[in-house]
Structures are given as C-alpha cells and as structure tokens.
Scaffold this motif. Structure first.
Motif, mmCIF file in Angstrom:
data_model
loop_
_atom_site.group_PDB
_atom_site.id
_atom_site.type_symbol
_atom_site.label_atom_id
_atom_site.label_comp_id
_atom_site.label_asym_id
_atom_site.label_seq_id
_atom_site.Cartn_x
_atom_site.Cartn_y
_atom_site.Cartn_z
ATOM 1 N N ALA A 178 10.320 45.969 34.503
ATOM 2 C CA ALA A 178 11.472 45.304 35.127
ATOM 3 C C ALA A 178 12.643 45.365 34.138
ATOM 4 O O ALA A 178 13.006 44.360 33.537
ATOM 5 N N PRO A 179 13.223 46.547 33.973
ATOM 6 C CA PRO A 179 14.236 46.723 32.923
ATOM 7 C C PRO A 179 15.631 46.200 33.265
ATOM 8 O O PRO A 179 16.479 46.131 32.385
ATOM 9 N N TYR A 180 15.862 45.797 34.508
ATOM 10 C CA TYR A 180 17.209 45.411 34.921
ATOM 11 C C TYR A 180 17.252 43.981 35.442
ATOM 12 O O TYR A 180 16.261 43.443 35.927
ATOM 13 N N TYR A 181 18.426 43.393 35.345
ATOM 14 C CA TYR A 181 18.734 42.159 36.062
ATOM 15 C C TYR A 181 19.783 42.567 37.069
ATOM 16 O O TYR A 181 20.815 43.130 36.708
ATOM 17 N N ILE A 182 19.524 42.321 38.348
ATOM 18 C CA ILE A 182 20.331 42.854 39.442
ATOM 19 C C ILE A 182 20.836 41.715 40.324
ATOM 20 O O ILE A 182 20.076 40.799 40.651
ATOM 21 N N ILE A 183 22.095 41.806 40.711
ATOM 22 C CA ILE A 183 22.670 40.876 41.687
ATOM 23 C C ILE A 183 23.250 41.715 42.814
ATOM 24 O O ILE A 183 24.065 42.609 42.577
ATOM 25 N N SER A 184 22.820 41.427 44.033
ATOM 26 C CA SER A 184 23.345 42.134 45.204
ATOM 27 C C SER A 184 24.096 41.154 46.091
ATOM 28 O O SER A 184 23.675 40.007 46.265
ATOM 29 N N LEU A 185 25.208 41.629 46.637
ATOM 30 C CA LEU A 185 26.026 40.846 47.547
ATOM 31 C C LEU A 185 26.132 41.614 48.863
ATOM 32 O O LEU A 185 26.481 42.798 48.850
ATOM 33 N N HIS A 195 21.786 50.001 61.414
ATOM 34 C CA HIS A 195 22.468 49.785 62.691
ATOM 35 C C HIS A 195 23.498 48.663 62.667
ATOM 36 O O HIS A 195 24.334 48.599 63.561
ATOM 37 N N ILE A 196 23.432 47.768 61.715
ATOM 38 C CA ILE A 196 24.377 46.647 61.730
ATOM 39 C C ILE A 196 25.594 46.955 60.859
ATOM 40 O O ILE A 196 25.537 47.769 59.943
ATOM 41 N N ASP A 197 26.679 46.291 61.197
ATOM 42 C CA ASP A 197 27.951 46.519 60.518
ATOM 43 C C ASP A 197 28.098 45.540 59.346
ATOM 44 O O ASP A 197 28.659 44.449 59.493
ATOM 45 N N ILE A 198 27.533 45.930 58.211
ATOM 46 C CA ILE A 198 27.625 45.143 56.983
ATOM 47 C C ILE A 198 27.982 46.103 55.852
ATOM 48 O O ILE A 198 27.907 47.316 56.002
ATOM 49 N N SER A 199 28.354 45.517 54.727
ATOM 50 C CA SER A 199 28.512 46.319 53.514
ATOM 51 C C SER A 199 27.882 45.535 52.367
ATOM 52 O O SER A 199 27.549 44.356 52.509
ATOM 53 N N TYR A 200 27.708 46.197 51.239
ATOM 54 C CA TYR A 200 27.084 45.516 50.114
ATOM 55 C C TYR A 200 27.600 46.090 48.810
ATOM 56 O O TYR A 200 28.165 47.173 48.752
ATOM 57 N N LYS A 201 27.391 45.336 47.766
ATOM 58 C CA LYS A 201 27.720 45.769 46.414
ATOM 59 C C LYS A 201 26.647 45.203 45.503
ATOM 60 O O LYS A 201 26.197 44.069 45.670
ATOM 61 N N THR A 202 26.224 46.012 44.547
ATOM 62 C CA THR A 202 25.211 45.589 43.591
ATOM 63 C C THR A 202 25.753 45.751 42.179
ATOM 64 O O THR A 202 26.361 46.757 41.855
ATOM 65 N N ILE A 203 25.550 44.726 41.371
ATOM 66 C CA ILE A 203 25.894 44.802 39.951
ATOM 67 C C ILE A 203 24.592 44.593 39.176
ATOM 68 O O ILE A 203 23.656 43.963 39.672
ATOM 69 N N TYR A 204 24.549 45.134 37.964
ATOM 70 C CA TYR A 204 23.307 45.004 37.201
ATOM 71 C C TYR A 204 23.581 45.194 35.709
ATOM 72 O O TYR A 204 24.615 45.725 35.305
ATOM 73 N N ILE A 205 22.617 44.750 34.941
ATOM 74 C CA ILE A 205 22.608 45.013 33.503
ATOM 75 C C ILE A 205 21.231 45.550 33.153
ATOM 76 O O ILE A 205 20.232 45.203 33.781
ATOM 77 N N GLU A 206 21.190 46.413 32.148
ATOM 78 C CA GLU A 206 19.915 46.892 31.630
ATOM 79 C C GLU A 206 19.530 45.979 30.476
ATOM 80 O O GLU A 206 20.237 45.909 29.467
ATOM 81 N N LYS A 207 18.435 45.267 30.622
ATOM 82 C CA LYS A 207 18.047 44.244 29.649
ATOM 83 C C LYS A 207 17.774 44.813 28.258
ATOM 84 O O LYS A 207 17.903 44.106 27.268
ATOM 85 N N LYS A 208 17.457 46.084 28.194
ATOM 86 C CA LYS A 208 17.155 46.716 26.914
ATOM 87 C C LYS A 208 18.333 46.595 25.936
ATOM 88 O O LYS A 208 18.145 46.526 24.730
ATOM 89 N N HIS A 209 19.547 46.543 26.485
ATOM 90 C CA HIS A 209 20.751 46.530 25.653
ATOM 91 C C HIS A 209 21.364 45.134 25.507
ATOM 92 O O HIS A 209 22.487 45.015 25.044
ATOM 93 N N ILE A 210 20.633 44.089 25.876
ATOM 94 C CA ILE A 210 21.146 42.727 25.863
ATOM 95 C C ILE A 210 20.397 41.907 24.820
ATOM 96 O O ILE A 210 19.166 41.917 24.778
ATOM 97 N N LYS A 211 21.140 41.175 23.994
ATOM 98 C CA LYS A 211 20.518 40.366 22.939
ATOM 99 C C LYS A 211 19.959 39.042 23.450
ATOM 100 O O LYS A 211 18.891 38.615 23.040
ATOM 101 N N ASP A 212 20.713 38.354 24.336
ATOM 102 C CA ASP A 212 20.291 37.031 24.787
ATOM 103 C C ASP A 212 20.923 36.709 26.141
ATOM 104 O O ASP A 212 21.704 37.491 26.679
ATOM 105 N N SER A 213 20.580 35.527 26.680
ATOM 106 C CA SER A 213 21.061 35.153 28.013
ATOM 107 C C SER A 213 22.567 34.937 28.038
ATOM 108 O O SER A 213 23.207 35.144 29.074
ATOM 109 N N ILE A 214 23.153 34.564 26.920
ATOM 110 C CA ILE A 214 24.606 34.378 26.867
ATOM 111 C C ILE A 214 25.308 35.719 27.053
ATOM 112 O O ILE A 214 26.267 35.846 27.832
ATOM 113 N N GLU A 215 24.827 36.757 26.370
ATOM 114 C CA GLU A 215 25.402 38.089 26.535
ATOM 115 C C GLU A 215 25.171 38.606 27.959
ATOM 116 O O GLU A 215 26.065 39.199 28.571
#
Length: 146
Positions: free
Chosen positions: A20-27, A90-110
């Motif tokens: 699970a190398p990423y933290y992902i947020i989808s909207l 079939h439905i009329d929606i859109s989405y955007k996903t943002i993410y970070i690769e945890k391998k390059h993150i020091k802590d939860s603040i970063e």
C-alpha cells in the motif's frame, strides 16, 4: 443549481509498505441537475440478479475478497465490478484523484501538507466551476484522514 462532491480516501499515514505505497483521496463531482435515478435503479436491479438486493458495493473488499465478499468466487466478484463499471460509465459525473507516495514522506505532518497543497490547487484551478453553482455540498464519511 447544486454540486455534490463525494470524498473518499484510501491508505493511511503509517510507515511505507510496498503493498500500500500510496495515500489517495478521490473526489467525485455530480451536478444534481443531471438525474441518475434511472441508472441507479438499473444498477440495483443488476445487483439483485446477483442476489445482492439493497447492497452497497465496496470495491476494495471485493478486490481483496474481504468482508461480505469473502465466500464469493473470483468470477462472482468480477461480475459485481463489471456492473459497477457499467454504471459509472453511463452516469454524468466527473472525478479527480490526488495522492502521495508514502515512500517519500517523513511523517504525517509532511503528508498532510503535500495533500493540502494538491487539494488547494485543485480548488483554485476549478474555482469558476464551483462558483457556477448556487450550492456545493461536500460529503465525507469521516474515514482515516487525520
């Protein structure tokens, strides 16, 4: 006009794990003027054919064969995912996903800082869209984002 924004996340701010190398947020964005009731009813009918009446589909547990999907075969779980994908196409929606690769993150603040910058950028880049609606409602399930 009303815009609904559904927010969900995957992952945690814990130590890096190659599984699970990423933290992902989808909207997911849905203009409430675009009625999806017919498609939703059809999707629910398709789930009922698979003996899943009144069922809320959770893709992660389907993929990992967890929770209510534990006793299902790969073919049964694949059918559910195919029905879900057909519904989404079939439905009329859109989405955007943002993410970070945890391998390059020091802590939860970063991690929080990097995600906040991406989310802020997304909002600024789409400000005209958001302002074109009378109401923007954000739905979040109080998941693990801290």
């Amino acid at each position: 006009m009303e815009l609904s924004v559904f927010v969900d996340e995957s992952g945690d701010f814990g130590e890096y794990d190659y599984h699970a190398p990423y933290y992902i947020i989808s909207l997911v964005f849905h203009n409430q003027s675009n009625d999806i009731q017919f498609d939703l009813s059809h999707f629910n009918d398709e789930l009922a054919y698979l003996n899943l009446s009144n069922h809320c589909v959770h893709a992660g547990p389907i993929i990992r064969s967890e929770e209510e999907y534990k006793g299902m075969s790969l073919d049964e779980r694949r059918k559910i995912l195919k029905k879900l994908m057909a519904f989404i196409r079939h439905i009329d929606i859109s989405y955007k996903t943002i993410y970070i690769e945890k391998k390059h993150i020091k802590d939860s603040i970063e991690a929080t800082g990097k995600l906040s910058k991406q989310l802020s950028s997304l909002i600024r880049e789409n400000m005209d869209l958001f302002c074109s609606f009378d109401v923007v409602k954000i739905y979040y399930d109080n998941g693990k984002w801290k």
